[in-house]
Every structure is written in C-alpha cells, then in structure tokens.
Design a protein around this motif. Structure first.
Motif, mmCIF file in Angstrom:
data_model
loop_
_atom_site.group_PDB
_atom_site.id
_atom_site.type_symbol
_atom_site.label_atom_id
_atom_site.label_comp_id
_atom_site.label_asym_id
_atom_site.label_seq_id
_atom_site.Cartn_x
_atom_site.Cartn_y
_atom_site.Cartn_z
ATOM 1 N N CYS A 7 0.861 -1.195 0.000
ATOM 2 C CA CYS A 7 0.000 0.000 0.000
ATOM 3 C C CYS A 7 0.887 1.231 0.000
ATOM 4 O O CYS A 7 1.745 1.382 0.879
ATOM 5 N N LYS A 9 1.018 5.551 -0.503
ATOM 6 C CA LYS A 9 0.227 6.786 -0.522
ATOM 7 C C LYS A 9 1.039 7.906 -1.166
ATOM 8 O O LYS A 9 2.252 7.980 -0.961
ATOM 9 N N ASP A 36 5.032 8.551 -0.424
ATOM 10 C CA ASP A 36 5.269 8.663 1.015
ATOM 11 C C ASP A 36 6.533 7.861 1.383
ATOM 12 O O ASP A 36 6.656 6.695 0.996
ATOM 13 N N MET A 62 -4.615 4.739 -2.918
ATOM 14 C CA MET A 62 -5.936 5.342 -2.938
ATOM 15 C C MET A 62 -5.723 6.850 -2.868
ATOM 16 O O MET A 62 -5.003 7.335 -1.995
ATOM 17 N N ALA A 93 -11.677 10.691 2.796
ATOM 18 C CA ALA A 93 -11.809 9.516 3.669
ATOM 19 C C ALA A 93 -10.862 9.639 4.855
ATOM 20 O O ALA A 93 -9.712 10.043 4.694
ATOM 21 N N GLY A 119 3.675 1.239 4.951
ATOM 22 C CA GLY A 119 4.631 2.036 5.705
ATOM 23 C C GLY A 119 4.110 2.150 7.133
ATOM 24 O O GLY A 119 2.923 1.937 7.388
ATOM 25 N N THR A 122 2.584 7.854 7.532
ATOM 26 C CA THR A 122 2.869 8.737 6.400
ATOM 27 C C THR A 122 3.560 10.025 6.867
ATOM 28 O O THR A 122 3.513 10.372 8.043
ATOM 29 N N THR A 127 -0.816 9.259 11.071
ATOM 30 C CA THR A 127 -1.594 8.639 12.155
ATOM 31 C C THR A 127 -1.122 7.229 12.493
ATOM 32 O O THR A 127 -1.379 6.748 13.585
ATOM 33 N N ALA A 128 -0.498 6.527 11.530
ATOM 34 C CA ALA A 128 -0.045 5.137 11.711
ATOM 35 C C ALA A 128 -1.222 4.190 11.954
ATOM 36 O O ALA A 128 -1.070 3.145 12.577
ATOM 37 N N GLN A 129 -2.408 4.577 11.479
ATOM 38 C CA GLN A 129 -3.596 3.755 11.751
ATOM 39 C C GLN A 129 -3.974 2.832 10.595
ATOM 40 O O GLN A 129 -4.609 1.799 10.810
ATOM 41 N N VAL A 130 -3.613 3.222 9.362
ATOM 42 C CA VAL A 130 -4.121 2.477 8.204
ATOM 43 C C VAL A 130 -3.660 1.013 8.218
ATOM 44 O O VAL A 130 -4.464 0.105 7.995
HETATM 45 C C1 LIG Z 1 -9.906 11.314 -4.192
HETATM 46 C C2 LIG Z 1 -9.090 11.192 -2.901
HETATM 47 C C3 LIG Z 1 -8.450 12.325 -2.370
HETATM 48 C C4 LIG Z 1 -7.686 12.208 -1.197
HETATM 49 N N1 LIG Z 1 -7.074 13.326 -0.711
HETATM 50 C C5 LIG Z 1 -6.322 13.243 0.418
HETATM 51 C C6 LIG Z 1 -5.689 14.412 0.962
HETATM 52 O O1 LIG Z 1 -5.830 15.520 0.446
HETATM 53 N N2 LIG Z 1 -4.910 14.259 2.056
HETATM 54 C C7 LIG Z 1 -4.738 13.055 2.677
HETATM 55 O O2 LIG Z 1 -3.982 12.970 3.670
HETATM 56 N N3 LIG Z 1 -5.333 11.960 2.200
HETATM 57 C C8 LIG Z 1 -6.126 11.998 1.096
HETATM 58 N N4 LIG Z 1 -6.735 10.857 0.617
HETATM 59 C C9 LIG Z 1 -6.417 9.531 1.210
HETATM 60 C C10 LIG Z 1 -6.908 9.174 2.622
HETATM 61 O O3 LIG Z 1 -7.778 10.037 3.130
HETATM 62 C C11 LIG Z 1 -5.645 9.002 3.511
HETATM 63 O O4 LIG Z 1 -4.813 8.151 2.814
HETATM 64 C C12 LIG Z 1 -5.848 8.390 4.861
HETATM 65 O O5 LIG Z 1 -6.589 9.191 5.675
HETATM 66 C C13 LIG Z 1 -4.486 7.982 5.444
HETATM 67 O O6 LIG Z 1 -4.132 8.634 6.629
HETATM 68 P P1 LIG Z 1 -2.607 8.700 7.125
HETATM 69 O O7 LIG Z 1 -1.843 9.502 6.142
HETATM 70 O O8 LIG Z 1 -2.596 9.153 8.537
HETATM 71 O O9 LIG Z 1 -2.093 7.183 7.046
HETATM 72 P P2 LIG Z 1 -1.113 6.314 7.996
HETATM 73 O O10 LIG Z 1 -1.941 5.407 8.822
HETATM 74 O O11 LIG Z 1 -0.101 7.172 8.698
HETATM 75 O O12 LIG Z 1 -0.391 5.468 6.849
HETATM 76 C C14 LIG Z 1 0.403 4.313 7.103
HETATM 77 C C15 LIG Z 1 0.599 3.526 5.819
HETATM 78 O O13 LIG Z 1 -0.680 3.086 5.314
HETATM 79 C C16 LIG Z 1 -0.667 3.101 3.894
HETATM 80 N N5 LIG Z 1 -1.625 4.115 3.376
HETATM 81 C C17 LIG Z 1 -2.132 5.203 4.011
HETATM 82 N N6 LIG Z 1 -2.947 5.885 3.200
HETATM 83 C C18 LIG Z 1 -2.953 5.222 2.016
HETATM 84 C C19 LIG Z 1 -3.595 5.449 0.764
HETATM 85 N N7 LIG Z 1 -4.407 6.502 0.575
HETATM 86 N N8 LIG Z 1 -3.372 4.567 -0.247
HETATM 87 C C20 LIG Z 1 -2.564 3.507 -0.063
HETATM 88 N N9 LIG Z 1 -1.904 3.249 1.096
HETATM 89 C C21 LIG Z 1 -2.116 4.093 2.125
HETATM 90 C C22 LIG Z 1 0.762 3.459 3.474
HETATM 91 O O14 LIG Z 1 1.513 2.271 3.367
HETATM 92 C C23 LIG Z 1 1.235 4.291 4.671
HETATM 93 O O15 LIG Z 1 2.657 4.337 4.755
HETATM 94 C C24 LIG Z 1 -7.540 10.943 -0.532
HETATM 95 C C25 LIG Z 1 -8.206 9.843 -1.042
HETATM 96 C C26 LIG Z 1 -8.975 9.943 -2.227
HETATM 97 C C27 LIG Z 1 -9.665 8.730 -2.757
#
Ligand SMILES: Cc1cc2nc3c(=O)[nH]c(=O)nc-3n(C[C@H](O)[C@H](O)[C@H](O)COP(=O)(O)OP(=O)(O)OC[C@H]3O[C@@H](n4cnc5c(N)ncnc54)[C@H](O)[C@@H]3O)c2cc1C
Length: 277
Positions: A7, A9, A36, A62, A93, A119, A122, A127-130
């Motif tokens: 995954c 980002k 990321d 995503m 989301a 990862g 990010t 947040t380290a939650q995904v």
């Molecule tokens: C059309 C669209 C627009 C978006 N715009 C934004 C935006 O402006 N800002 C924003 O922060 N997010 C955006 N997102 C994505 C989503 O909201 C975030 O990815 C999510 O909230 C992740 O939070 P985090 O960065 O704290 O993840 P963390 O939990 O810190 O991520 C940990 C790990 O999870 C995986 N991960 C996290 N997010 C994703 C992802 N999206 N896709 C694949 N792997 C992922 C990666 O391996 C990452 O290293 C968008 C999504 C869509 C569909």
C-alpha cells in the motif's frame, strides 16, 4: 508464486509545503506529490523479497488521479502492477474508511494474497492507523514498525527495534507488516525501469462503483472522524535561575517541584526518603 500487496500513498513534498496561517491548514495542491517515504520503504522490502524468490508485487494507492504518478514510479522500481482506487466520492476519507476501501479491493481482486506491506506512518498525516486497521478489516495478524522481514515457508520472521533492544517475531501468513521509516534504504530508480513503466504501463483505475460501494457512499460525510482544528503548538517553557547555597537551593527545588519530579521518576520522593531512612 508469492503474492505481495504494497500500500503506497502519495503525499506532498514537505519541504515545499506552504502553510495557510489564516486557516491553519496545509496548501497541499501547491506542492509536488511524491511517494510517502514509509510506503517507499515498504515497497523496498517487497522488492528485496522478490529478489530472493518468485513473487508478484501489486502496489495499491488510494487517492486523487494525480496519485497515478507514484504507481508508475512503483512499477519503474520493480512492482508488477499498480492499482489506483480513485473517485470523488472517496475523497476526504479518514483512516477508517481508507482501510475499509483498501480491504474491499483486496478481498475482491487479490484473493490469494500472502503478505500485505504498508509504511509505518505517512509523512503528511502520520496517524499510523491504516496498516493495523487494514489487518483488522482483512482479519489477518499484523506486526508494526518492522526493521527487517524474512519469509520462512508459511510464516514470516519480523525484526523490530524497541528502545535499545531487538524483538523477533514469527507470524503466520497471510499477514500484514508495517515497515519502519528508518529501515530498508530505498534503491535508486534505474533508467531501464522508467522505460518499462512508461512503455508498458500496467496500471488500473478502480472507482467507487467498481468497488461495489453503495450509491449513497460519500467519504467526507461517512467518515467517523473529523479534524476539529489544526495548529502549531507553542512552547510553554519557563526558565528560572535560582541563586544561593546548594543545600538551600535543593530544598527549594524539591519544595516547589517535588510533585513534578516524583511523577517523572515514577516514585513518591517523600515516601522514598522515609524508606531509605
Ligand atoms: C480522491 C481522494 C483524495 C484524497 N485526498 C487526500 C488528501 O488531500 N490528504 C490526505 O492525507 N489523504 C487523502 N486521501 C487519502 C486518505 O484520506 C488518507 O490516505 C488516509 O486518511 C491515510 O491517513 P494517514 O496519512 O494518517 O495514514 P497512515 O496510517 O499514517 O499510513 C500508514 C501507511 O498506510 C498506507 N496508506 C495510508 N494511506 C494510504 C492510501 N491513501 N493509499 C494507499 N496506502 C495508504 C501506506 O503504506 C502508509 O505508509 C484521498 C483519497 C482519495 C480517494
């Protein structure tokens, strides 16, 4: 063939990220998008596994349409395919819905996956939650903040550093591992890989309808968490200069700050004094 899902980002390049002091939010649209850094390390871990045994790497991102760039980059580095989950209805989301949507795609299209790599956190939202939430959604075990992984038949050996020591776990597969930001130095992008990625791109786009999300689904509205405020913390330290004889100063220090020192040390200094006596 070992099926690995990574995954990744797209995040704004932090050094270019302007900050809107009026609203307290990041002007993300003005910064260049990059992979990321922690996701890049997860991809590197997958690439190193693929160097030691036959494996198929599927990179999933995503995000908005521009996030396709990082899937080209993933393919140029050695991923076999890339999938972009993108739809205006998925924008906004939170981590809960992001994990839910990633899991929905994996369950639907990658039924025989063996290992999911993410990862640890990010560089933009952090947040380290995904990762852990995705494991919950897929009902598989997970280990976070790994420094090194090694596939052993039906299990994976995962090493991680906690304070000054290493922990080594064995986990049944399929499972999910999040890779620590300090691990797996990412490789350079070779020109040959860039050529392949652009001449024979293997990237799909999937929208909300193809994912089978309900017609009324709207991530902004349906996300259970809301960002209430974003602000820079201000340091609230008070510097004091105390003067006088040492014994008097120590007594004064404990009189004024005894409670704070006790709670920092995890023991009641007054009681401790009696114990020693
Ligand atoms: C059309 C669209 C627009 C978006 N715009 C934004 C935006 O402006 N800002 C924003 O922060 N997010 C955006 N997102 C994505 C989503 O909201 C975030 O990815 C999510 O909230 C992740 O939070 P985090 O960065 O704290 O993840 P963390 O939990 O810190 O991520 C940990 C790990 O999870 C995986 N991960 C996290 N997010 C994703 C992802 N999206 N896709 C694949 N792997 C992922 C990666 O391996 C990452 O290293 C968008 C999504 C869509 C569909």
């Amino acid at each position: 063939m070992l099926k690995i899902i990574v995954c990744i980002k797209q995040v704004p390049m932090v050094s270019e990220l302007p900050w809107d002091s009026r609203t307290g939010t990041l002007k993300r649209n003005l910064a260049e998008g990059i992979m990321d850094p922690a996701s890049r390390r997860a991809l590197e871990a997958a690439l190193q596994i693929k160097e030691s045994r036959p494996a198929h790497i599927c990179a999933i991102a995503m995000g908005p349409a521009m996030a396709e760039e990082i899937l080209h980059q993933a393919q140029a580095l050695g991923a076999d395919e890339g999938v972009l989950l993108t739809d205006r209805r998925m924008a906004g989301a939170d981590t809960f819905l992001t994990s839910h949507i990633l899991a929905k795609f994996i369950r639907q299209e990658c039924k025989e996956f063996y290992l999911v790599l993410c990862g640890s956190q990010t560089s933009d939202s952090e947040t380290a939650q995904v990762g852990p939430q995705l494991a919950e959604e897929l009902n598989i075990p997970a280990i976070t903040y790994a420094n090194h992984v090694e596939i052993k038949d039906q299990t994976i050996e995962v090493q991680r550093q906690v304070d000054d020591f290493f922990e080594i776990f064995n986990m049944d597969l399929p499972g999910l591992v999040t890779i620590d930001l300090g691990a797996y130095k990412p490789r350079y992008l070779a020109l040959e890989g860039v050529e392949t990625a652009f001449e024979k791109p293997c990237i799909r786009q999937i929208n909300a309808e193809q994912l089978g999300l309900d017609a009324s689904f709207n991530a902004l509205k349906d996300s259970p968490t809301r960002i209430v405020d974003v602000y820079s913390p201000t340091a609230q330290k008070e510097n004091r200069v105390m003067k006088g004889a040492v014994k008097k100063l120590v007594d004064q220090l404990f009189d004024e700050y005894g409670k704070v020192i006790s709670s920092a040390m995890g023991k009641d200094l007054k009681t401790h004094e009696h114990d020693e006596a």
